[in-house]
Write a protein that holds these residues in place. Structure first.
Motif, PDB file in Angstrom:
ATOM      1  N   ILE A   2       0.841  -1.207   0.000  1.00 34.36           N
ATOM      2  CA  ILE A   2       0.000   0.000   0.000  1.00 34.36           C
ATOM      3  C   ILE A   2       0.875   1.257   0.000  1.00 34.36           C
ATOM      4  O   ILE A   2       0.592   2.223  -0.712  1.00 34.36           O
ATOM      5  CB  ILE A   2      -0.966  -0.010   1.214  1.00 34.36           C
ATOM      6  CG1 ILE A   2      -1.958  -1.153   1.039  1.00 34.36           C
ATOM      7  CG2 ILE A   2      -1.695   1.318   1.351  1.00 34.36           C
ATOM      8  CD1 ILE A   2      -2.859  -1.386   2.221  1.00 34.36           C
ATOM      9  N   SER A   3       1.954   1.211   0.771  1.00 31.44           N
ATOM     10  CA  SER A   3       2.845   2.390   0.796  1.00 31.44           C
ATOM     11  C   SER A   3       3.506   2.591  -0.562  1.00 31.44           C
ATOM     12  O   SER A   3       3.721   3.738  -0.998  1.00 31.44           O
ATOM     13  CB  SER A   3       3.894   2.258   1.899  1.00 31.44           C
ATOM     14  OG  SER A   3       4.656   1.090   1.703  1.00 31.44           O
ATOM     15  N   ALA A   4       3.808   1.508  -1.289  1.00 30.99           N
ATOM     16  CA  ALA A   4       4.378   1.626  -2.638  1.00 30.99           C
ATOM     17  C   ALA A   4       3.367   2.281  -3.565  1.00 30.99           C
ATOM     18  O   ALA A   4       3.712   3.131  -4.399  1.00 30.99           O
ATOM     19  CB  ALA A   4       4.775   0.250  -3.168  1.00 30.99           C
ATOM     20  N   LYS A   5       2.134   1.935  -3.434  1.00 30.42           N
ATOM     21  CA  LYS A   5       1.069   2.498  -4.265  1.00 30.42           C
ATOM     22  C   LYS A   5       0.896   3.993  -3.968  1.00 30.42           C
ATOM     23  O   LYS A   5       0.729   4.812  -4.889  1.00 30.42           O
ATOM     24  CB  LYS A   5      -0.235   1.739  -3.968  1.00 30.42           C
ATOM     25  CG  LYS A   5      -1.181   1.652  -5.096  1.00 30.42           C
ATOM     26  CD  LYS A   5      -2.328   0.724  -4.708  1.00 30.42           C
ATOM     27  CE  LYS A   5      -3.154   0.407  -5.916  1.00 30.42           C
ATOM     28  NZ  LYS A   5      -4.276  -0.465  -5.611  1.00 30.42           N
ATOM     29  N   ILE A   6       0.947   4.316  -2.674  1.00 32.99           N
ATOM     30  CA  ILE A   6       0.807   5.728  -2.278  1.00 32.99           C
ATOM     31  C   ILE A   6       1.971   6.551  -2.843  1.00 32.99           C
ATOM     32  O   ILE A   6       1.773   7.637  -3.397  1.00 32.99           O
ATOM     33  CB  ILE A   6       0.725   5.867  -0.733  1.00 32.99           C
ATOM     34  CG1 ILE A   6      -0.598   5.260  -0.235  1.00 32.99           C
ATOM     35  CG2 ILE A   6       0.864   7.321  -0.294  1.00 32.99           C
ATOM     36  CD1 ILE A   6      -0.698   5.125   1.273  1.00 32.99           C
ATOM     37  N   ASN A   7       3.187   6.032  -2.707  1.00 33.45           N
ATOM     38  CA  ASN A   7       4.361   6.742  -3.224  1.00 33.45           C
ATOM     39  C   ASN A   7       4.285   6.903  -4.736  1.00 33.45           C
ATOM     40  O   ASN A   7       4.719   7.921  -5.283  1.00 33.45           O
ATOM     41  CB  ASN A   7       5.655   6.040  -2.825  1.00 33.45           C
ATOM     42  CG  ASN A   7       6.035   6.350  -1.387  1.00 33.45           C
ATOM     43  OD1 ASN A   7       5.998   7.509  -0.966  1.00 33.45           O
ATOM     44  ND2 ASN A   7       6.372   5.320  -0.630  1.00 33.45           N
ATOM     45  N   ASN A  12       6.624   9.793  -6.017  1.00 33.74           N
ATOM     46  CA  ASN A  12       7.885   9.356  -5.429  1.00 33.74           C
ATOM     47  C   ASN A  12       8.212   7.968  -5.974  1.00 33.74           C
ATOM     48  O   ASN A  12       8.069   6.963  -5.308  1.00 33.74           O
ATOM     49  CB  ASN A  12       7.752   9.363  -3.903  1.00 33.74           C
ATOM     50  CG  ASN A  12       9.100   9.316  -3.212  1.00 33.74           C
ATOM     51  OD1 ASN A  12      10.117   9.132  -3.874  1.00 33.74           O
ATOM     52  ND2 ASN A  12       9.081   9.480  -1.909  1.00 33.74           N
ATOM     53  N   ALA A  16       8.693   4.093  -4.458  1.00 32.37           N
ATOM     54  CA  ALA A  16       7.622   3.174  -4.868  1.00 32.37           C
ATOM     55  C   ALA A  16       8.233   1.886  -5.411  1.00 32.37           C
ATOM     56  O   ALA A  16       7.739   0.783  -5.122  1.00 32.37           O
ATOM     57  CB  ALA A  16       6.735   3.834  -5.913  1.00 32.37           C
ATOM     58  N   GLN A  19       9.701  -0.181  -2.423  1.00 29.96           N
ATOM     59  CA  GLN A  19       8.636  -0.800  -1.632  1.00 29.96           C
ATOM     60  C   GLN A  19       7.904  -1.889  -2.432  1.00 29.96           C
ATOM     61  O   GLN A  19       7.522  -2.927  -1.885  1.00 29.96           O
ATOM     62  CB  GLN A  19       7.661   0.261  -1.139  1.00 29.96           C
ATOM     63  CG  GLN A  19       8.297   1.164  -0.089  1.00 29.96           C
ATOM     64  CD  GLN A  19       7.436   2.353   0.273  1.00 29.96           C
ATOM     65  OE1 GLN A  19       6.539   2.733  -0.474  1.00 29.96           O
ATOM     66  NE2 GLN A  19       7.740   2.959   1.426  1.00 29.96           N
ATOM     67  N   SER A  39       1.909  -6.254  -7.225  1.00 31.94           N
ATOM     68  CA  SER A  39       3.219  -5.587  -7.132  1.00 31.94           C
ATOM     69  C   SER A  39       3.905  -5.538  -8.499  1.00 31.94           C
ATOM     70  O   SER A  39       4.542  -4.541  -8.847  1.00 31.94           O
ATOM     71  CB  SER A  39       4.104  -6.256  -6.092  1.00 31.94           C
ATOM     72  OG  SER A  39       4.400  -7.587  -6.467  1.00 31.94           O
TER      73      SER A  39
END
Length: 170
Positions: A2-7, A12, A16, A19, A39
Motif C-alpha cells: 500500500i505504501s508503494a502504491k501511495i508513493n 515518489n 515506490a 517498496q 506488485s
C-alpha cells in the motif's frame, strides 16, 4: 504494498519501486499470487512512468505469467471444487441408498416378525382347539356311557318288572 502504491500516486517513484520490490519478494516467499500480481503491475506502471521500458516490459511479462498462473490455479480450484461436489453428491446418494436399504431391511424384519407371531398364535389356537376337542370327546364319552348305564338300569328294571309280572301270571 500500500505504501508503494501511495508513493507512486504522489510521484515518489524510486521509493515506490523499492517498496514494490519488497512487497514482491514477500509475496513470492508467502506464495501470495494476488499480491505478487499487484506488485508486478505496479512495478510496470512505475517503470513506464520513468521511461524505463525494458524494466516495464519485464515487470509486465512477470505480471502476465503470474496472472496466467493465478488463472490456472483458480480453474484448477474450480475443477477440484466441482469434483468434490460430485464426490459429495455420490456419497450423499450412497447414504440415501443405504438408508433406503436399511428401511427395507427393517420392514422385512417387521413383516417377518408379524408372520412369526401370527403363526405362533395360530399354533397356540390350534393346540387350544385340539385340547377343547379332546375334552369335549371325553365329556361326550362320559355322557354316552352314563346314558347307556341309565338305559341298562331302566332295561334291567323293566326286565325285572316284566319277569315279576310273568311270574305273577304264571
Amino acid at each position: 504494498f500500500i505504501s508503494a502504491k501511495i508513493n507512486f500516486r504522489i510521484g515518489n517513484y524510486e521509493l515506490a519501486i523499492t517498496q514494490a520490490l519488497k512487497a514482491n519478494s514477500t509475496a513470492e516467499r508467502s506464495k501470495n499470487l494476488d499480491q505478487l500480481l499487484q506488485s508486478q503491475q505496479l512495478l510496470h506502471k512505475v517503470y513506464e512512468r520513468l521511461g524505463d521500458y525494458k524494466e516495464a516490459n519485464s515487470a509486465l511479462k512477470k505480471a502476465v505469467i503470474v496472472r496466467d498462473s493465478f488463472s490456472k490455479i483458480q480453474r484448477y480450484n474450480e475443477i477440484e471444487k466441482m469434483e468434490l461436489k460430485l464426490q459429495l453428491k455420490a456419497q450423499e446418494n450412497e447414504v440415501k441408498n443405504l438408508e433406503q436399504e436399511n428401511r427395507y431391511k427393517y420392514l422385512i424384519i417387521l413383516v417377518f416378525s408379524i408372520a412369526i407371531f401370527l403363526i405362533a398364535l395360530l399354533i397356540f389356537r390350534q393346540i387350544k382347539i385340539s385340547k377343547m376337542t379332546k375334552e369335549m370327546y371325553h365329556i361326550q364319552n362320559k355322557l354316552i356311557t352314563r346314558e347307556l348305564e341309565i338305559r341298562e338300569q331302566k332295561n334291567a328294571s323293566t326286565m325285572d318288572a316284566a319277569k315279576s309280572a310273568d311270574q305273577e301270571l304264571l
